[in-house]
Structures are given as structure tokens and as C-alpha cells.
Design an enzyme around this catalytic site. Structure first.
Site, mmCIF file in Angstrom:
data_model
loop_
_atom_site.group_PDB
_atom_site.id
_atom_site.type_symbol
_atom_site.label_atom_id
_atom_site.label_comp_id
_atom_site.label_asym_id
_atom_site.label_seq_id
_atom_site.Cartn_x
_atom_site.Cartn_y
_atom_site.Cartn_z
ATOM 1 C CG ASP A 80 -47.977 -2.778 19.688
ATOM 2 O OD1 ASP A 80 -48.753 -3.697 19.388
ATOM 3 O OD2 ASP A 80 -47.537 -2.611 20.840
ATOM 4 C CD GLU A 81 -43.695 -1.867 21.877
ATOM 5 O OE1 GLU A 81 -43.193 -0.924 22.498
ATOM 6 O OE2 GLU A 81 -44.271 -2.825 22.454
ATOM 7 C CD1 TRP B 160 -49.684 0.660 28.064
ATOM 8 C CD2 TRP B 160 -50.254 -1.373 27.317
ATOM 9 N NE1 TRP B 160 -50.074 0.785 26.755
ATOM 10 C CE2 TRP B 160 -50.426 -0.441 26.282
ATOM 11 C CE3 TRP B 160 -50.549 -2.719 27.084
ATOM 12 C CZ2 TRP B 160 -50.890 -0.813 25.013
ATOM 13 C CZ3 TRP B 160 -51.004 -3.089 25.832
ATOM 14 C CH2 TRP B 160 -51.164 -2.150 24.806
ATOM 15 C CB THR B 161 -51.437 -4.795 33.769
ATOM 16 O OG1 THR B 161 -51.471 -5.873 32.822
ATOM 17 C CG2 THR B 161 -52.710 -3.981 33.673
ATOM 18 C CD GLU B 162 -46.055 -3.843 30.355
ATOM 19 O OE1 GLU B 162 -46.961 -3.125 30.859
ATOM 20 O OE2 GLU B 162 -45.660 -3.711 29.171
ATOM 21 C CE1 TYR C 261 -50.326 4.748 25.356
ATOM 22 C CE2 TYR C 261 -48.556 3.313 26.092
ATOM 23 C CZ TYR C 261 -49.476 3.687 25.131
ATOM 24 O OH TYR C 261 -49.527 2.996 23.941
ATOM 25 C CG PHE C 262 -54.048 6.450 32.918
ATOM 26 C CD1 PHE C 262 -53.521 7.654 32.493
ATOM 27 C CD2 PHE C 262 -55.431 6.315 32.942
ATOM 28 C CE1 PHE C 262 -54.338 8.710 32.105
ATOM 29 C CE2 PHE C 262 -56.262 7.364 32.559
ATOM 30 C CZ PHE C 262 -55.716 8.563 32.139
ATOM 31 C CG ASP C 263 -48.004 2.224 31.412
ATOM 32 O OD1 ASP C 263 -48.312 3.347 30.968
ATOM 33 O OD2 ASP C 263 -47.296 1.417 30.772
ATOM 34 C CG ASP D 40 -48.606 -8.429 24.781
ATOM 35 O OD1 ASP D 40 -47.397 -8.638 24.564
ATOM 36 O OD2 ASP D 40 -49.155 -7.328 24.567
ATOM 37 N NE ARG E 81 -47.496 -7.276 27.912
ATOM 38 C CZ ARG E 81 -47.531 -6.110 27.291
ATOM 39 N NH1 ARG E 81 -48.454 -5.202 27.607
ATOM 40 N NH2 ARG E 81 -46.652 -5.842 26.352
ATOM 41 C CG HIS F 106 -46.388 -7.187 21.696
ATOM 42 N ND1 HIS F 106 -45.689 -7.181 22.881
ATOM 43 C CD2 HIS F 106 -46.201 -5.964 21.149
ATOM 44 C CE1 HIS F 106 -45.114 -5.998 23.053
ATOM 45 N NE2 HIS F 106 -45.391 -5.246 22.001
#
Length: 517
Positions: A314-315, A457-459, A406-408, A178, A149, A252
């Protein structure tokens, strides 16, 4: 003496007195421990202002002895025994990994300024005497970094690994592909990085914002060359860290489809995605696409010696498969009941391929849907239910529930004082209190829980400083969850050690979120 150490050791028994490190201190090694001694020298040199000498015979006084003894089995292959007297320090372990973790403890027993990146004067480099017996609770102590991301510079990857090492975490899960970017060079398919590695712009604000959404108009991208990846893997291995690559499939995958449109289902060119979330673009299920991704995995395996290769899973929105005559025909050919079984067939093909090369497939818990590939390891992120189901079916599991690790997510309920995040609220105390082995699993099934992993995650994390702010000090708490014993974990007792430890992070130049904000 364990009031200075994170993660807390299994057993620490002080004995009184102190050992002093000076320019006259030498490091005594055997043939197996020379590389570990070199690492100790490099760790201490900046603050000491001198590189300690390494010798193959010990003097009578003022030495640090490092020993790797394959017969030293009492504390396992990552455990170590550290004994400190006023005249010497003895560190022994069964493996180089165990010795390395012991060196991290030894470093933390010194005054905090030993973590300085430049020479420090006027400090007595004393270590309290006593005995420490230590070993990790879990084999898998992981941290994931999403570089798809937002691309992170290679220099930061080294810093990330160094910080993992200090906290005795032994798995770096590297999310490399991704919808928003493909970050790993694949020689056979150069468009994956030439085209898939770049997006024309990036969304401003939150993807769920009700106001009109705009983008910044600035191209963003980058990728890691194969030589850079080899260097990272070598750097991590020297610090007893395994690098687990993740190549997302079948969802993804928009960046890959943008580079090679024949991988998709709609028969039209698309761009690398500029927004966040989950979209409908999914790989098709043609044999040529299976071969394409097995070609990719072949190059990935050449770069990463890891036993474990992560394939995402996933997803994966299956609307395009439902609308695709070719996908429906494929289901009929294979005798599959629905699109979930079609995804399972896709993952099983990758599982068989990786297994044939002596590797183990890892996937997010959606790979359970439609039937689990025989050799797969499940990473349970949507909660613990997937992990419980996999463990009771005899599969190994890594716990990674989004609600706890989750650290986001935001670190404060007062979001206005925090940088933009994906949502949710995970302060440091629930991270510290997390228990990776669910109560629902008894001894036989609990043994399948290999450990746990935290994710960044870095969105909404555009650069290294922001990444560290989101990760630390929560990662300090998480390190104790996966290393230290279940019994005796106490958050009020942890806080004074953490406050001291944050001084070390500051000296290392690691941006972290202050505890009192």
C-alpha cells in the site's frame, strides 16, 4: 439463552432448568478432546477456585462431555453443537477449533463473574438448559494490530490474542514492519532490528497539525525475538487463531532502508522515520533487493506456519522510481509501461516465491494497480471497490474498508473529549451494521469474500491501555458481523448483550471505552 452471548449464535433453543458447575463437576473427554478439556479447566479455575477433574469415563450426573467427531459435518469445521440438561453438558464439534468456540459460548452462559481473575465466593455457577447450534458466517474473522508505529510489549500480545479468542475471531494480522520501526528479528540481517527497530524520537501532536511540529526527544523501539514469535504463534494456535505476519514492501520501508541503505534509491543514509503519514522512500528494484526480501520471507515462513503471508503493497509513492535511472532501465528491460506495472512486477516476484513454498500472498488493494499477482488475496481497505474488482476477477478478498472497520478513528463526534486519533469518526453502530459482502457481487463472485478484518493502526496509540480503549467495544460489534448470520442483526437488541459483556471485559482487566461517553 442467547441473550448472554457475543457473538450471537446461529440457533439457541432454551428448554428450562439449569446445570450447576461445582467442585464435583467433572469433564469427560475422548482422546481427541483432552487438550480442549485442559483449556476449559484453566478458563474456569480462577473464579471457581478449583481445577475440575478430567476423566475418560463419564459419571451418571454432573459432567461436561467434550467430543471431537470428524464425522460431525452438519455445522462445518468451526461449528459446534451444545446441549445442556440439568444433569450434563454435551459439546460436540468436527474439529478442535469448533470445540474451542463452543467452550467460549459455554463460558458466557455462566454468571458474568466467571471471567474474574481470582476466586469468587457466594455465586451459584448455573448454566441455562437448552440447545445451541452454531457456526461462523465467514472463514476470515480478523483483527490487525500495528506494532511498528508503537511497539507493544509481548505480554500485551498475549492479552490481545486472548480477547480475540473470547470473541471467536480466528485471524491475528500482525503488522511488524513500517517506516517507523522493524519489529521482527531476522537472523540473516541483524541490522533490521539493531538499527531499524529504533527511532530517535516521536512526533508530538498530529502529523497534519498546522502549528509548529516538535518531537518528544525520547528514543522509541523494540522488537520480538524469534523465540517470542514462536511462543505467540503456539499460544494463538491453541486458541484456534492463525497469526498472519505482515512485512511491508515496496513502500513503508524506511526502517529497513535506514538499516541497509543499499535497499533504497537515493544512495544516502537515512534514519528511521520519526513522523507519521506516507513518505517517498521506497525499495529499489535491484535483483539484490528482491533476494534480500525473499531471504526475510524465508525466515518469516519458518516462524509462521500461516498459509497467508501479508506483504503490504500500500501507499507506495513512486517518485524515486521515476527519478532513478536504474529503475527506469529496469522498466525498459522488463517492457513495463509505467511505475505501477513495476510495483506489480515486484509483488509478482514475491507471489511466485511464496507460492513455490506453498504459501499465499496477501496484499492491500493497491496490489491491483498494474496487474494483480496470480495467486494473491486482496485486502480491500480504501473502500470496497478494490475488493469488488478482485472478486470479479476470481481472486479471494478480505474486506477491510477504512470508513467502517478502522479503529484508529474517533469514536465520538465531540473529539475534544477523546484522545488524539488519526481523524474520521466511526462509532460502534456503523461497525455493527457493516455488511462485508457488497450488493454488487452475486453468488459466484460473493463466494470470493472470505470475510472481513478490523484494523488498529497505532500512530496515535502509544500503549496497550490506549490500544484496548480504541478497539473495544467496537471489536465486540465487529465480532458479530463476521460470525453471526446476516439476517436478524439488530443494534438495539445487541446493546443489552453488549452491556453485560462489558462487565466481562472489566473483570478481565481490559480497558474499553464506556458506551455512554
Amino acid at each position: 439463552m442467547d441473550d448472554r452471548i457475543i457473538p450471537k449464535p446461529l440457533l439457541a433453543q432454551p428448554s428450562g432448568g439449569r446445570f450447576t458447575v461445582s467442585s464435583n463437576t467433572v469433564i469427560f473427554v475422548d482422546d481427541r478432546s483432552y487438550e480442549s478439556a485442559q483449556h476449559l479447566v484453566e478458563m474456569l479455575a480462577p473464579a471457581l477456585g478449583v481445577k475440575l477433574h478430567i476423566l475418560s469415563s463419564a459419571p451418571e450426573l454432573n459432567y461436561i462431555a467434550l467430543k471431537i467427531d470428524p464425522l460431525f459435518r452438519g455445522l462445518g469445521d468451526e461449528g459446534y453443537l451444545l446441549q445442556i440438561t440439568p444433569s450434563c453438558v454435551d459439546l460436540v464439534a468436527q474439529t478442535r477449533g469448533g470445540l474451542f468456540w463452543g467452550l467460549q459460548t459455554l463460558r458466557q452462559l455462566l454468571p458474568t463473574r466467571i471471567f474474574s481473575r481470582s476466586q469468587v465466593g457466594g455465586v451459584a455457577w448455573d448454566i441455562p438448559c437448552g440447545t445451541i447450534e452454531d457456526r461462523p458466517r465467514f472463514r476470515w474473522r480478523g483483527m490487525m494490530l500495528d506494532c511498528s508505529r508503537h511497539f507493544m510489549p509481548i505480554e500485551f500480545i498475549y492479552q490481545w490474542i486472548e480477547l480475540l479468542a473470547i470473541h471467536k475471531m480466528n485471524v491475528f494480522h500482525w503488522h511488524l514492519t513500517d517506516d517507523q520501526g522493524w519489529r521482527i528479528e531476522i537472523k540473516k540481517y541483524p541490522k533490521l532490528t539493531n538499527i531499524g527497530g529504533w527511532r530517535k524520537e516521536t512526533l508530538i501532536g498530529h502529523a497534519l497539525s498546522k502549528t509548529k511540529q516538535t518531537c518528544d526527544g525520547k528514543p522509541h523501539g523494540g522488537f520480538y525475538t524469534q523465540d517470542q514469535i514462536r511462543s505467540v504463534v503456539k499460544y494463538a494456535a491453541a486458541r484456534s487463531i492463525n497469526v498472519v505476519p505482515e512485512i511491508e514492501m515496496p513502500g513503508h520501508s524506511q526502517a529497513a532502508i535506514a538499516a541497509y541503505p543499499h535497499l533504497g534509491n537515493i544512495g544516502e543514509p537515512i534514519e528511521v522515520w520519526t513522523s507519521w503519514g506516507v513518505n517517498a522512500n521506497i525499495l529499489n528494484v535491484e535483483e539484490s533487493t528482491i533476494q534480500f526480501y525473499q531471504d526475510v520471507l524465508t525466515e518469516v515462513m519458518e516462524l509462521f506456519p500461516s498459509q497467508f503471508i501479508h506483504v503490504g503493497g500500500d501507499e507506495a509513492i513512486k517518485d524515486q522510481w521515476k527519478a532513478s535511472p536504474r529503475a527506469q532501465a529496469r522498466m525498459a528491460e522488463l517492457g513495463l509501461r509505467d511505475e505501477h506495472e513495476l510495483q506489480s512486477w515486484f509483488i509478482r516476484r514475491m507471489d511466485k516465491f511464496l507460492t513455490s513454498h506453498g504459501r499465499t500472498l496477501v496484499g492491500w488493494d493497491e496490489i491491483l494497480e498494474g496487474g494483480l499477482a496470480p495467486g494473491a488475496v486482496v485486502m480491500s481497505w480504501r473502500g470496497e471497490e478494490g475488493g469488488i474488482a478482485a472478486a470479479t476477477s476470481g481472486h479471494d478478498v478480505v474486506m477491510a474498508p477504512q470508513q467502517r472497520v478502522y479503529f484508529d478513528r474517533y469514536q465520538s463526534e465531540n473529539n475534544e473529549k477523546e484522545p488524539l486519533a488519526i481523524g474520521g469518526f466511526t462509532p460502534i453502530e456503523p461497525v455493527y451494521q457493516y455488511e462485508p459482502v457488497p450488493a454488487e457481487l452475486d453468488g459466484k463472485f460473493a463466494a470470493h469474500v472470505q470475510g472481513a478484518q478490523a484494523q488498529l493502526w497505532t500512530e496515535y496509540v502509544p500503549d496497550p491501555a490506549h490500544a484496548l480503549y480504541m478497539t473495544y467495544p467496537r471489536a465486540c460489534a465487529f465480532a458479530e458481523v463476521v460470525w453471526s448470520g446476516r439476517q436478524g442483526r439488530d443494534f438495539p437488541e445487541f446493546l443489552p448483550r453488549l452491556k453485560l459483556h462489558l462487565q466481562r471485559l472489566k473483570l478481565l482487566g481490559a480497558n474499553y471505552r464506556p458506551l455512554d461517553s
